[in-house]
Design a protein around this motif. Structure first.
Motif: not given
Length: 147
Positions: A14-41
């Motif tokens: 599901t997160a990879l689907k979100a990555a595709r959607a974010a990439g498509d959105l960024a490409a359309k609006v000339n946006g920039v993505i910050t990819l964030l992974f948060v791990m529990e301590p």
């Protein structure tokens, strides 16, 4: 409008689907993505030794495992974003995922958070995952949830 995009990932499908959607959105609006992974301590208290039994947990090995796991998730997700042609950077944080995602989005003035939902069965497919739910309810900016 959504030029500064925070993509929260855990490496799931599901997160990879979100990555595709974010990439498509960024490409359309000339946006920039910050990819964030948060791990529990790492919670050392969860591994307290029983009398006469030493678990032998090495904090350096745990830290190395966390870094390697984060790197693998970020690389897998980055490949999806690269395929869209979007501009992005990656980062890894340790903490409670909902709190860190919301904090990063607010302190760094992101326009939108993109995150995957999760479903574990017929009933659960109608519900958001706990991280996603907390982000949706606490974020200062719009949240795009991808199923």
């Amino acid at each position: 409008m959504f030029e500064k995009i925070l993509l929260a990932t855990d490496g799931s499908e599901t997160a990879l689907k979100a990555a595709r959607a974010a990439g498509d959105l960024a490409a359309k609006v000339n946006g920039v993505i910050t990819l964030l992974f948060v791990m529990e301590p790492f919670n050392e208290m969860a591994y307290i030794s029983l009398p006469g039994y030493e678990l032998g947990i090495d904090p350096e090995k745990v830290e190395r495992f966390q870094r390697e796991s984060a790197h693998a998730v970020l690389e897998r997700t980055a490949e999806v974003i690269k395929a869209t042609g979007a501009v992005f950077s990656s980062r890894y944080e340790i903490g409670a995922p909902p709190a860190v995602i919301v904090s990063v989005a607010e302190t760094e003035s992101f326009d939108v958070i993109v995150i995957g939902s999760r479903g574990r069965g017929p009933l659960a497919s109608f519900l958001l995952g706990s991280v996603c739910d907390r982000v949706v309810h606490r974020a200062h900016c719009p949240v795009l949830v991808i199923k």
